[in-house]
Design a protein around this motif. Structure first.
Motif, PDB file in Angstrom:
ATOM      1  N   SER A 612       1.162  -1.158  -0.081  1.00 32.48           N
ATOM      2  CA  SER A 612      -0.079   0.382  -0.161  1.00 32.48           C
ATOM      3  C   SER A 612       0.769   1.718   0.330  1.00 32.48           C
ATOM      4  CB  SER A 612      -0.587  -0.059   0.982  1.00 32.48           C
ATOM      5  OG  SER A 612      -1.790  -0.685   1.124  1.00 32.48           O
ATOM      6  N   ILE A 613       1.578   1.216   0.897  1.00 36.46           N
ATOM      7  CA  ILE A 613       2.549   2.683   1.070  1.00 36.46           C
ATOM      8  C   ILE A 613       3.576   2.659  -0.524  1.00 36.46           C
ATOM      9  CG2 ILE A 613       4.392   3.409   2.159  1.00 36.46           C
ATOM     10  CD1 ILE A 613       3.906   1.786   4.396  1.00 36.46           C
ATOM     11  N   VAL A 614       3.538   1.183  -1.253  1.00 41.13           N
ATOM     12  CA  VAL A 614       5.202   1.690  -2.074  1.00 41.13           C
ATOM     13  C   VAL A 614       3.828   2.773  -3.817  1.00 41.13           C
ATOM     14  CG1 VAL A 614       5.830   0.370  -4.377  1.00 41.13           C
ATOM     15  CG2 VAL A 614       6.702  -0.047  -1.650  1.00 41.13           C
ATOM     16  N   GLN A 615       2.401   1.760  -3.121  1.00 43.36           N
ATOM     17  CA  GLN A 615       1.220   2.340  -4.759  1.00 43.36           C
ATOM     18  C   GLN A 615       1.109   3.698  -4.162  1.00 43.36           C
ATOM     19  OE1 GLN A 615       0.693   0.459  -7.504  1.00 43.36           O
ATOM     20  NE2 GLN A 615       2.274  -1.221  -6.441  1.00 43.36           N
ATOM     21  N   LEU A 616       1.410   4.237  -2.990  1.00 40.64           N
ATOM     22  CA  LEU A 616       0.941   5.466  -2.725  1.00 40.64           C
ATOM     23  C   LEU A 616       1.657   6.024  -2.456  1.00 40.64           C
ATOM     24  CD1 LEU A 616      -0.933   5.062   1.277  1.00 40.64           C
ATOM     25  CD2 LEU A 616      -2.087   5.779  -1.388  1.00 40.64           C
ATOM     26  N   GLY A 617       3.252   6.022  -3.481  1.00 44.77           N
ATOM     27  CA  GLY A 617       4.409   6.679  -3.061  1.00 44.77           C
ATOM     28  C   GLY A 617       4.152   6.538  -4.488  1.00 44.77           C
ATOM     29  N   HIS A 618       4.004   5.258  -5.106  1.00 43.89           N
ATOM     30  CA  HIS A 618       3.873   5.550  -7.373  1.00 43.89           C
ATOM     31  C   HIS A 618       3.155   6.709  -7.352  1.00 43.89           C
ATOM     32  CE1 HIS A 618       6.020   1.188  -7.192  1.00 43.89           C
ATOM     33  NE2 HIS A 618       7.306   2.774  -6.849  1.00 43.89           N
ATOM     34  N   SER A 619       2.101   6.689  -6.777  1.00 40.33           N
ATOM     35  CA  SER A 619       0.929   7.670  -7.125  1.00 40.33           C
ATOM     36  C   SER A 619       1.394   8.835  -6.775  1.00 40.33           C
ATOM     37  CB  SER A 619      -0.268   7.054  -6.623  1.00 40.33           C
ATOM     38  OG  SER A 619      -1.026   5.808  -6.744  1.00 40.33           O
ATOM     39  N   LEU A 620       1.666   9.270  -5.815  1.00 38.13           N
ATOM     40  CA  LEU A 620       2.189  10.783  -5.828  1.00 38.13           C
ATOM     41  C   LEU A 620       3.127  10.941  -6.207  1.00 38.13           C
ATOM     42  CD1 LEU A 620       0.829  10.875  -1.895  1.00 38.13           C
ATOM     43  CD2 LEU A 620      -0.778  11.511  -3.917  1.00 38.13           C
ATOM     44  N   GLY A 621       4.406  10.139  -7.075  1.00 40.11           N
ATOM     45  CA  GLY A 621       5.831  10.928  -7.509  1.00 40.11           C
ATOM     46  C   GLY A 621       6.679  10.595  -6.031  1.00 40.11           C
ATOM     47  N   VAL A 622       6.037   9.910  -4.933  1.00 42.82           N
ATOM     48  CA  VAL A 622       7.133   9.985  -4.156  1.00 42.82           C
ATOM     49  C   VAL A 622       7.773   8.660  -3.748  1.00 42.82           C
ATOM     50  CG1 VAL A 622       8.162   9.903  -1.913  1.00 42.82           C
ATOM     51  CG2 VAL A 622       5.523  11.046  -2.439  1.00 42.82           C
ATOM     52  N   GLN A 623       9.847   8.592  -4.560  1.00 36.66           N
ATOM     53  CA  GLN A 623      10.479   7.819  -3.807  1.00 36.66           C
ATOM     54  C   GLN A 623      10.064   6.929  -2.945  1.00 36.66           C
ATOM     55  OE1 GLN A 623      13.968   9.434  -4.167  1.00 36.66           O
ATOM     56  NE2 GLN A 623      14.454   9.185  -6.788  1.00 36.66           N
ATOM     57  N   VAL A 624      10.391   5.506  -2.640  1.00 36.11           N
ATOM     58  CA  VAL A 624      10.063   5.064  -1.611  1.00 36.11           C
ATOM     59  C   VAL A 624      11.198   4.070  -1.475  1.00 36.11           C
ATOM     60  CG1 VAL A 624       8.139   3.186  -0.434  1.00 36.11           C
ATOM     61  CG2 VAL A 624       7.861   4.678  -1.731  1.00 36.11           C
ATOM     62  N   VAL A 625      11.935   4.319   0.341  1.00 37.16           N
ATOM     63  CA  VAL A 625      12.770   3.572   0.485  1.00 37.16           C
ATOM     64  C   VAL A 625      12.666   2.468   1.789  1.00 37.16           C
ATOM     65  CG1 VAL A 625      15.526   3.730   1.414  1.00 37.16           C
ATOM     66  CG2 VAL A 625      14.549   5.264   0.454  1.00 37.16           C
ATOM     67  N   ALA A 626      12.688   1.168   2.150  1.00 42.13           N
ATOM     68  CA  ALA A 626      12.844  -0.088   2.632  1.00 42.13           C
ATOM     69  C   ALA A 626      13.897   0.016   3.141  1.00 42.13           C
ATOM     70  CB  ALA A 626      12.409  -1.284   1.824  1.00 42.13           C
ATOM     71  N   GLU A 627      14.291   0.795   4.740  1.00 43.30           N
ATOM     72  CA  GLU A 627      15.238   0.210   5.684  1.00 43.30           C
ATOM     73  C   GLU A 627      14.899  -0.696   5.959  1.00 43.30           C
ATOM     74  OE1 GLU A 627      16.094   3.641   7.914  1.00 43.30           O
ATOM     75  OE2 GLU A 627      13.693   3.731   8.913  1.00 43.30           O
ATOM     76  N   GLY A 628      16.261  -1.010   6.584  1.00 42.99           N
ATOM     77  CA  GLY A 628      15.945  -2.535   7.976  1.00 42.99           C
ATOM     78  C   GLY A 628      16.147  -3.986   6.824  1.00 42.99           C
ATOM     79  N   VAL A 629      16.569  -3.395   6.142  1.00 44.23           N
ATOM     80  CA  VAL A 629      16.492  -5.459   5.166  1.00 44.23           C
ATOM     81  C   VAL A 629      17.319  -5.811   5.275  1.00 44.23           C
ATOM     82  CG1 VAL A 629      17.029  -5.924   2.428  1.00 44.23           C
ATOM     83  CG2 VAL A 629      15.707  -4.070   3.004  1.00 44.23           C
ATOM     84  N   GLU A 630      17.814  -7.357   5.623  1.00 41.35           N
ATOM     85  CA  GLU A 630      19.007  -8.277   6.170  1.00 41.35           C
ATOM     86  C   GLU A 630      18.627  -9.365   5.641  1.00 41.35           C
ATOM     87  OE1 GLU A 630      18.396  -8.398  10.786  1.00 41.35           O
ATOM     88  OE2 GLU A 630      17.905  -5.987  11.145  1.00 41.35           O
ATOM     89  N   THR A 631      17.637  -9.824   4.892  1.00 38.79           N
ATOM     90  CA  THR A 631      17.545 -10.825   3.815  1.00 38.79           C
ATOM     91  C   THR A 631      17.276 -10.608   2.838  1.00 38.79           C
ATOM     92  OG1 THR A 631      15.629 -11.665   4.492  1.00 38.79           O
ATOM     93  CG2 THR A 631      16.927 -12.017   6.179  1.00 38.79           C
ATOM     94  N   GLN A 632      17.966 -11.994   2.285  1.00 41.84           N
ATOM     95  CA  GLN A 632      17.355 -11.710   0.809  1.00 41.84           C
ATOM     96  C   GLN A 632      16.284 -12.373   0.574  1.00 41.84           C
ATOM     97  OE1 GLN A 632      19.817 -11.636  -1.921  1.00 41.84           O
ATOM     98  NE2 GLN A 632      17.995 -11.220  -3.785  1.00 41.84           N
ATOM     99  N   ALA A 633      15.448 -13.356   1.818  1.00 42.04           N
ATOM    100  CA  ALA A 633      13.982 -13.455   1.364  1.00 42.04           C
ATOM    101  C   ALA A 633      13.150 -11.256   0.924  1.00 42.04           C
ATOM    102  CB  ALA A 633      13.400 -14.046   2.311  1.00 42.04           C
ATOM    103  N   GLU A 634      13.623 -10.643   2.038  1.00 40.24           N
ATOM    104  CA  GLU A 634      12.682  -9.164   2.418  1.00 40.24           C
ATOM    105  C   GLU A 634      13.162  -8.868   1.393  1.00 40.24           C
ATOM    106  OE1 GLU A 634      13.372  -9.321   7.392  1.00 40.24           O
ATOM    107  OE2 GLU A 634      14.665  -8.393   6.278  1.00 40.24           O
ATOM    108  N   LEU A 635      14.928  -8.507   0.590  1.00 39.74           N
ATOM    109  CA  LEU A 635      14.469  -7.920  -0.296  1.00 39.74           C
ATOM    110  C   LEU A 635      13.571  -8.493  -1.758  1.00 39.74           C
ATOM    111  CD1 LEU A 635      16.610  -6.040  -1.587  1.00 39.74           C
ATOM    112  CD2 LEU A 635      18.084  -7.787  -2.313  1.00 39.74           C
TER     113      LEU A 635
END
Length: 676
Positions: A612-635
């Motif tokens: 939802s956050i990613v889609q809202l960011g795309h709709s509003l033209g806002v870049q979205v960063v996911a922080e705290g990526v610790e595993t390949q599965a999360e990535l």
């Protein structure tokens, strides 16, 4: 027609193939209705023709012609009521018969055109009733034929092939008879009939195109409206979930830090005359569980501890919360001696091992205690935190009541406050950098500057403790100037070394206190100008409450944004007004809080929220960063969700600038090819 499974994207539209099927279905339904509406008129005119033939002495021919006409009209009426098989994904209007075993839409359209042609051929036999339009009744028959042809075009606006198939045989029959009869008048009339036929065909084709275009527009609008309703419902659901997440911990279901603060503050405001005890709990040995059994086991431990805490305090009317990490908080009103904070703490320490023993080891718990007295919640939590640190420092798995015995803890704080200004002057406070990568792992998008201070007596000092000390001692502005200057020096060092990171933006954190109390725009832009750094090279990371504090920060954010400094909202999703912060005209990027990323691959709820956050960011033209990526599965999950930027230990840890430069150089170096 509307699609039975509308798309979920805000911007999705119905594809051309689906629209074509919907239009064809509309045409077929309209053709059926027009045929059923026209057949009674056809029957009346057929009977009238038969009566005229009878009156003219051609009873047998008229009867045979009438029977043919009625038979064909009956077949057409019967076929128009057959159930049809709708296309997948296209739902017919209510009241229209459908069947999975029925004939497809295309077959019904072709059948309607064929039956219309057969009916037209019957009307083409009219010359047999009037000697090739030469009898006294010819004018009547011509009028009827031309009229029924015009009516056919008028009714058959949806699918041109049906009226064209009907009108062509009788009008060609009329023209042929007139040509055969010869004479200037008959030839002229034949030409007019052919012109009439061409005009009717043109009108039918024009009506067909208009109907198809109108159907396409209507179906597309209906489908888009359905999609928007679905998207709106999902957005509301996502907003409700985010609002819940703003006050509750997604892992344990307890109140999070913000929710606990609000609930505890309200609890303390109740004028019941009782004192309140605040217990701040920290699990001892929790890191060992994560190291030995993995983060999933650690999450289960936290969930079990939350359930255990609820059971142990169920008769105390307590406010419970996960304060952060493996820390929990309990606030309750003291009713009798049995509920004295020390007694409750002892009971919790004795029973904690039973909550986590099935993981192969016994966890302990350290507890810091403060009692309300005249203190408010902010003071109580500060006192409990001091007591907790003392309990952990003096042996763990014990409790400590906040009292005057905590002078050493306060002395440490005084040391930090006393040495801070000198550390700024000697540049003992430095900056480490952590890369922010594209989710494909190929490029470094930007760097985040993280403050580091290794105190000569107390070791590494947490950045938040440094900021708090700076605010308390009035050196917040020198600290901010120093950090911005360090970042500018780092940029120059990257350029001088010709590093591949020389052009990437660098983000620096600005706390709510700094943004509210300091002229951050003047400080930052002034330092950039002094060091000759373009403002676009710098990003300012703020929290959600700063993005929404329009009174104190609007002018500063406006000046920074206008100069080219990008504004980033950090820890997005854990505040009270996450969605509202996205509406800010200054925000160019948001960083999804690490609590939503943790074990994302096995958390459908978090995956929905992140999506939802990613889609809202795309709709509003806002870049979205996911922080705290610790595993390949999360990535992998983040890539599939379309999150373009990521940050975390799985990709790169924070490090001094030389180490980061060496890391970047090693990444860009070509892999040597072994001879062989």
């Amino acid at each position: 027609m509307i699609p039975s499974a509308p798309a979920t994207s805000l911007t999705a539209s119905v594809d051309d193939e689906m629209l074509s099927r919907m239009v064809r279905t509309d045409q077929m339904v309209a053709v059926r209705r027009s045929v059923l509406a026209a057949i009674p008129i056809n029957v009346v005119l057929s009977c009238t023709v038969a009566l005229v033939a009878l009156h003219a002495g051609r009873a047998f021919e008229g009867l045979i012609w009438l029977l043919l006409s009625l038979a064909l009209n009956g077949v057409r009426s019967y076929i128009s009521r057959w159930p049809f098989a709708p296309w997948p994904g296209v739902a017919a209007e209510s009241g229209v018969a459908t069947s999975a075993s029925g004939r497809p839409v295309g077959w019904h359209l072709r059948a309607a055109a064929a039956m219309a042609g057969a009916s037209g051929c019957v009307w083409a036999l009219i010359p047999l009733l009037c000697d090739g339009y030469s009898s006294p009744q010819a004018v009547f028959y011509l009028t009827v034929v031309c009229g029924i042809c015009a009516g056919s075009v008028t009714y058959g606006i949806a699918y041109a092939l049906v009226p064209i198939s009907f009108i062509t045989p009788p009008l060609l029959s009329v023209a042929g008879c007139l040509v055969f009869a010869g004479g200037f008048d008959n030839l002229s009339l034949a030409a007019m009939v052919l012109l009439y036929l061409g005009a009717l065909m043109r009108g039918a084709l024009h009506s067909d195109r208009a109907f198809r275009e109108g159907s396409r527009i209507r179906n597309e609008a209906t489908a888009m409206a359905t999609q928007l309703r679905m998207a709106h419902a999902k957005s509301l659901d996502a907003a409700q979930q985010l609002a819940f997440r703003a006050s509750h911990d997604s892992l344990t279901g307890l109140l999070n830090r913000e929710g606990f603060t609000e609930a505890a503050t309200l609890h303390l405001m109740v004028p019941d005359g009782r004192q309140h005890g605040l217990l701040l709990l920290d699990l001892d040995g929790f890191k060992a569980v994560n190291d030995a059994f993995g983060h999933k086991a650690g999450d289960r431990v936290l969930q079990d501890v939350a359930s255990w805490l609820q059971r142990e305090t169920e008769d105390m009317q307590a406010v419970l919360g996960r304060w952060g990490g493996d820390e929990f908080a309990v606030l309750y009103g003291l009713r009798d001696e049995r509920q004295a904070p020390a007694a409750i703490a002892q009971a919790l320490i004795r029973s904690i091992s039973f909550a986590t023993s099935h993981y192969g080891g016994h966890l302990g718990v350290s507890i810091g205690i403060s009692v309300s007295g005249e203190a408010g919640f902010a003071d109580m939590i500060s006192f409990a935190d001091e007591a907790l640190h003392e309990a952990k420092r003096t042996g763990r798995n014990r409790y400590q009541v906040f009292d005057n015995a905590l002078n050493q803890r306060l002395a440490t704080r005084r040391d930090v406050e006393r040495d801070l200004l000198q550390a700024i002057g000697t540049r003992d406070i430095g900056v480490w950098y952590q890369p922010i990568m594209t989710s494909d792992g190929r490029e470094v998008h930007s760097l985040e500057a993280l403050m580091r201070w290794n105190h000569p007596r107390h070791g590494q000092i947490a950045p938040e403790d440094v900021i708090h000390a700076a605010a308390s001692t009035g050196v917040a502005e020198p600290l901010l100037r120093h950090l911005v200057d360090e970042v500018c020096r780092g940029m120059r060092q990257l350029e001088a070394a010709g590093s591949s990171l020389a052009g990437v933006p660098v983000a620096i954190n600005v706390s709510p206190r700094e943004m509210a109390q300091l002229a951050v725009d003047d400080i930052v832009l002034g330092m950039l100008k002094l060091r000759g750094i373009a403002p676009r090279r710098l990003q300012i990371e703020i929290t959600e409450e700063v993005a929404l504090d329009t009174h104190a920060t609007r002018g500063r954010l406006s000046a920074l944004s206008a100069a080219g400094v990008a504004i980033v909202v950090d820890d997005f999703g854990v505040g009270f007004s996450s969605l509202a912060s996205l509406r800010s005209e200054y925000v160019r990027q948001v960083k999804i809080d690490r609590s939503f990323i943790l074990d994302l691959s096995s958390s459908p709820g978090n995956e929905v929220l992140v999506d939802s956050i990613v889609q809202l960011g795309h709709s509003l033209g806002v870049q979205v960063v996911a922080e705290g990526v610790e595993t390949q599965a999360e990535l992998d999950v983040l890539r599939n969700l379309g999150c373009g930027l990521v940050q975390g230990y799985h990709l790169a840890r924070p490090a001094p600038l030389p180490d980061v430069m060496a890391w970047a150089t090693a990444r860009s170096a070509p892999v040597p090819v072994k001879a062989g």
